[in-house]
Write a protein that holds these residues in place. Sequence first.
Motif, PDB file in Angstrom:
ATOM      1  N   CYS A  80       0.838  -1.195   0.000  1.00 24.97           N
ATOM      2  CA  CYS A  80       0.000   0.000   0.000  1.00 24.97           C
ATOM      3  C   CYS A  80       0.877   1.251   0.000  1.00 24.97           C
ATOM      4  CB  CYS A  80      -0.889   0.000   1.244  1.00 24.97           C
ATOM      5  SG  CYS A  80      -1.989   1.419   1.286  1.00 24.97           S
ATOM      6  N   ASN A  81       0.437   2.266  -0.758  1.00 27.88           N
ATOM      7  CA  ASN A  81       1.200   3.521  -0.835  1.00 27.88           C
ATOM      8  C   ASN A  81       0.536   4.660  -0.076  1.00 27.88           C
ATOM      9  OD1 ASN A  81       2.982   2.304  -2.525  1.00 27.88           O
ATOM     10  ND2 ASN A  81       2.130   3.174  -4.408  1.00 27.88           N
ATOM     11  N   ASN A  82      -0.536   4.374   0.624  1.00 29.37           N
ATOM     12  CA  ASN A  82      -1.341   5.498   1.119  1.00 29.37           C
ATOM     13  C   ASN A  82      -0.859   6.144   2.400  1.00 29.37           C
ATOM     14  OD1 ASN A  82      -3.275   5.797  -0.943  1.00 29.37           O
ATOM     15  ND2 ASN A  82      -4.132   3.843  -0.315  1.00 29.37           N
ATOM     16  N   PHE A  83      -0.184   5.402   3.231  1.00 29.07           N
ATOM     17  CA  PHE A  83       0.341   5.954   4.483  1.00 29.07           C
ATOM     18  C   PHE A  83      -0.712   6.724   5.272  1.00 29.07           C
ATOM     19  CE2 PHE A  83       4.141   5.035   2.080  1.00 29.07           C
ATOM     20  CZ  PHE A  83       4.951   4.463   3.049  1.00 29.07           C
ATOM     21  N   CYS A  84      -1.843   6.107   5.503  1.00 30.34           N
ATOM     22  CA  CYS A  84      -2.786   6.671   6.463  1.00 30.34           C
ATOM     23  C   CYS A  84      -2.003   6.757   7.769  1.00 30.34           C
ATOM     24  CB  CYS A  84      -4.003   5.771   6.610  1.00 30.34           C
ATOM     25  SG  CYS A  84      -4.866   5.565   5.047  1.00 30.34           S
ATOM     26  N   SER A  85      -2.190   7.842   8.511  1.00 29.90           N
ATOM     27  CA  SER A  85      -1.212   8.127   9.584  1.00 29.90           C
ATOM     28  C   SER A  85      -1.240   7.109  10.718  1.00 29.90           C
ATOM     29  CB  SER A  85      -1.444   9.537  10.127  1.00 29.90           C
ATOM     30  OG  SER A  85      -2.717   9.603  10.720  1.00 29.90           O
ATOM     31  N   TYR A  86      -2.323   6.325  10.829  1.00 31.27           N
ATOM     32  CA  TYR A  86      -2.439   5.361  11.928  1.00 31.27           C
ATOM     33  C   TYR A  86      -1.942   3.975  11.521  1.00 31.27           C
ATOM     34  CZ  TYR A  86      -6.442   4.568   8.946  1.00 31.27           C
ATOM     35  OH  TYR A  86      -7.208   4.360   7.829  1.00 31.27           O
ATOM     36  N   CYS A  87      -1.639   3.765  10.240  1.00 28.36           N
ATOM     37  CA  CYS A  87      -1.580   2.398   9.717  1.00 28.36           C
ATOM     38  C   CYS A  87      -0.156   1.896   9.468  1.00 28.36           C
ATOM     39  CB  CYS A  87      -2.388   2.326   8.430  1.00 28.36           C
ATOM     40  SG  CYS A  87      -2.510   0.649   7.803  1.00 28.36           S
ATOM     41  N   ILE A  88       0.093   0.672   9.885  1.00 32.90           N
ATOM     42  CA  ILE A  88       1.422   0.093   9.782  1.00 32.90           C
ATOM     43  C   ILE A  88       1.615  -0.696   8.469  1.00 32.90           C
ATOM     44  CG2 ILE A  88       0.873  -2.110  10.931  1.00 32.90           C
ATOM     45  CD1 ILE A  88       3.504  -1.704  12.538  1.00 32.90           C
ATOM     46  N   VAL A  89       0.496  -0.917   7.767  1.00 31.34           N
ATOM     47  CA  VAL A  89       0.548  -1.776   6.571  1.00 31.34           C
ATOM     48  C   VAL A  89       1.617  -1.362   5.547  1.00 31.34           C
ATOM     49  CG1 VAL A  89      -0.770  -2.543   4.528  1.00 31.34           C
ATOM     50  CG2 VAL A  89      -1.759  -2.748   6.802  1.00 31.34           C
ATOM     51  N   PRO A  90       1.711  -0.074   5.172  1.00 28.84           N
ATOM     52  CA  PRO A  90       2.733   0.286   4.176  1.00 28.84           C
ATOM     53  C   PRO A  90       4.150  -0.039   4.644  1.00 28.84           C
ATOM     54  CG  PRO A  90       1.153   2.060   4.441  1.00 28.84           C
ATOM     55  CD  PRO A  90       0.881   1.082   5.544  1.00 28.84           C
ATOM     56  N   TYR A  91       4.370  -0.037   5.961  1.00 31.65           N
ATOM     57  CA  TYR A  91       5.714  -0.315   6.484  1.00 31.65           C
ATOM     58  C   TYR A  91       6.024  -1.805   6.445  1.00 31.65           C
ATOM     59  CZ  TYR A  91       5.095   4.437   8.124  1.00 31.65           C
ATOM     60  OH  TYR A  91       4.852   5.793   8.169  1.00 31.65           O
ATOM     61  N   ARG A  98       4.131  -4.256   4.688  1.00 31.50           N
ATOM     62  CA  ARG A  98       3.815  -4.899   3.398  1.00 31.50           C
ATOM     63  C   ARG A  98       4.520  -4.228   2.226  1.00 31.50           C
ATOM     64  NH1 ARG A  98       0.451  -9.580   3.028  1.00 31.50           N
ATOM     65  NH2 ARG A  98      -0.348  -9.893   5.115  1.00 31.50           N
ATOM     66  N   GLY A  99       5.088  -3.076   2.477  1.00 30.79           N
ATOM     67  CA  GLY A  99       5.854  -2.414   1.421  1.00 30.79           C
ATOM     68  C   GLY A  99       4.999  -1.625   0.451  1.00 30.79           C
ATOM     69  N   ARG A 100       5.677  -1.061  -0.570  1.00 32.97           N
ATOM     70  CA  ARG A 100       4.987  -0.239  -1.568  1.00 32.97           C
ATOM     71  C   ARG A 100       4.065  -1.110  -2.400  1.00 32.97           C
ATOM     72  NH1 ARG A 100       7.962   2.581   0.928  1.00 32.97           N
ATOM     73  NH2 ARG A 100       6.373   1.830   2.335  1.00 32.97           N
ATOM     74  N   GLU A 101       3.032  -0.438  -2.931  1.00 33.29           N
ATOM     75  CA  GLU A 101       2.020  -1.163  -3.694  1.00 33.29           C
ATOM     76  C   GLU A 101       2.581  -1.717  -5.004  1.00 33.29           C
ATOM     77  OE1 GLU A 101      -2.071   0.521  -4.144  1.00 33.29           O
ATOM     78  OE2 GLU A 101      -1.392   0.611  -6.211  1.00 33.29           O
ATOM     79  N   LYS A 102       2.220  -2.978  -5.271  1.00 33.26           N
ATOM     80  CA  LYS A 102       2.627  -3.584  -6.541  1.00 33.26           C
ATOM     81  C   LYS A 102       1.410  -4.286  -7.122  1.00 33.26           C
ATOM     82  CE  LYS A 102       6.099  -6.080  -5.178  1.00 33.26           C
ATOM     83  NZ  LYS A 102       7.112  -7.120  -5.242  1.00 33.26           N
ATOM     84  N   SER A 103       1.188  -4.081  -8.425  1.00 34.84           N
ATOM     85  CA  SER A 103       0.057  -4.746  -9.072  1.00 34.84           C
ATOM     86  C   SER A 103       0.543  -6.005  -9.768  1.00 34.84           C
ATOM     87  CB  SER A 103      -0.566  -3.823 -10.121  1.00 34.84           C
ATOM     88  OG  SER A 103      -1.135  -2.693  -9.501  1.00 34.84           O
ATOM     89  N   ARG A 104      -0.236  -7.062  -9.670  1.00 40.16           N
ATOM     90  CA  ARG A 104       0.091  -8.278 -10.433  1.00 40.16           C
ATOM     91  C   ARG A 104      -0.280  -8.055 -11.894  1.00 40.16           C
ATOM     92  NH1 ARG A 104      -3.001 -13.270  -8.625  1.00 40.16           N
ATOM     93  NH2 ARG A 104      -1.594 -14.423  -9.959  1.00 40.16           N
ATOM     94  N   SER A 105       0.284  -8.841 -12.768  1.00 42.95           N
ATOM     95  CA  SER A 105      -0.036  -8.648 -14.180  1.00 42.95           C
ATOM     96  C   SER A 105      -1.486  -9.079 -14.446  1.00 42.95           C
ATOM     97  CB  SER A 105       0.937  -9.434 -15.062  1.00 42.95           C
ATOM     98  OG  SER A 105       0.378 -10.667 -15.442  1.00 42.95           O
ATOM     99  N   ALA A 106      -2.161  -8.269 -15.271  1.00 47.25           N
ATOM    100  CA  ALA A 106      -3.571  -8.537 -15.579  1.00 47.25           C
ATOM    101  C   ALA A 106      -3.713  -9.905 -16.231  1.00 47.25           C
ATOM    102  CB  ALA A 106      -4.112  -7.442 -16.492  1.00 47.25           C
ATOM    103  N   GLN A 107      -2.725 -10.237 -17.043  1.00 46.00           N
ATOM    104  CA  GLN A 107      -2.756 -11.517 -17.745  1.00 46.00           C
ATOM    105  C   GLN A 107      -2.774 -12.699 -16.765  1.00 46.00           C
ATOM    106  OE1 GLN A 107       0.621 -11.565 -20.270  1.00 46.00           O
ATOM    107  NE2 GLN A 107      -0.350 -12.901 -21.769  1.00 46.00           N
ATOM    108  N   ARG A 108      -1.916 -12.595 -15.749  1.00 51.61           N
ATOM    109  CA  ARG A 108      -1.837 -13.668 -14.759  1.00 51.61           C
ATOM    110  C   ARG A 108      -3.106 -13.753 -13.927  1.00 51.61           C
ATOM    111  NH1 ARG A 108       4.359 -14.077 -12.702  1.00 51.61           N
ATOM    112  NH2 ARG A 108       3.640 -15.994 -11.737  1.00 51.61           N
TER     113      ARG A 108
END
Length: 432
Positions: free
Chosen positions: A155-166, A168-178
């Motif tokens: 996730c790239n959003n960095f909501c100020s309360y949330c640990i997820v971006p730290y 789980r790292g920066r957001e990455k999209s899987r390939s549409a084909q896959r």
Amino acid sequence: MNYHIVTYGCQMNVHESEKIAGLLRRAGYTQESPVEEADIIVFNTCCIRENAENHAFGNIGALKKLKRRKKGLLIAVGGCMAQEAGKAELLIKKFPFIDIIFGTHNVAQLPALIERKRRERKVVSLLPDREETEDGAEAYRTSYPNAWVNITYGCNNFCSYCIVPYVRGREKSRSAQRILAEVRALVQAGYKEITLLGQNVNSYRDGDTDFPALLDAVASVEGKFRVRFMTSHPKDFSERLVAVMKKHEKICNLLHLPAQSGSDRILTLMNRRYTRGQYLEKAAYLRREIPEAQITTDLIVGFPTETEEDFEETLSLVKEADFSSAFTFIYSPRTGTKAALMEGQIPEEVSKWRIARLIEAVNENTRRKSERYVGSTIEVLCEDFDEKKGLYLGREPLGRMGYFASDEPCVGEFVRMRVTRANGVSLYGEKE
Ligand code: 5AD
Ligand code: SF4
């Protein structure tokens, strides 16, 4: 050999545990079993709130005796908490009997870690900074007729309360084909409901394919099945997405749209990047276009500096946005996030009193909406048999759980059910 997986946290983790099960099977652990009979026990942890962490700590600690008694038993700890800065060290110090620690970034290496642990005595811990989440593991699915499919990680959003971006790292999209290949294979294998998963599905992008385009393509796959998706960040929720929802009957008209707070001041402090007014406008647009659409949400009480007036704005949002149901949370400070350093942390008793009132307001909505189903006929996708109730159960497109009796087994089938009674989010009725 037997395995046992303990899962904490969200849908994302439940699906990750299916991938862990797939990997364990590859490593020779072919049978799921109760804890006492397992040869490997894996904790798939969550760190989004402190109580999820405490719960995991308690459960891991409780295994000390079993581990001493049972030679050859392996204990592995993975998931968000293991990935959190400093936590692997703490885990090893507190529970020296842990054999393997792995993070969300290297789930796919679990078989290799097990192999290494069989050779080496000391704890195997591997938490790379490099993110390696992508597709290394084939899920061993236990959720038939539903199937979860990751579309983004991180996730790239960095909501100020949330640990997820730290963690789980920066957001990455899987390939549409896959993704499409996975969906086609699942539908062909007989799955009847596909849920696309991401921390913020609306920011999905693979080349020219954005989320509405991906959803359109998924819902165009042939066959009778339903499509769900979560979670949608309100700031990225678009009219194009509504148009795609409207176009396809397969897409359930249920939107999980976390509001978090009804107060503009708190929303700014949370770094949510929308106002109460903008949130309500999006909800109204969805309902204008798709009148039957329902919205569920996440709400946090007790964010730093939240006043009684701020809280009352969250309370009034429940009615105004007309939530069908909601997950409610007491704010939990997470080390490393901005909010954890803010002044004005709210005492626990205040937050408890607020959440009690919020839950009451949400329940009132849930009851009112469920009552409206009585006398109507719904189509549920039967997913299980409830031994205690002696009834089959399945979800209708808008998220209510329907219970009914049936002489024939019907798990995996779409069943038409006439609703005779409602209780909370549960509906009871007769198969037509
Ligand atoms: N405290 C309380 N709730 C939180 N959430 C995320 N971080 C926190 C926190 N620190 C909630 C949000 C999010 C959901 C998955 O968990 O409401 O939408
Ligand atoms: Fe956390 Fe916000 Fe990302 Fe959701 S959108 S995972 S709440 S940072």
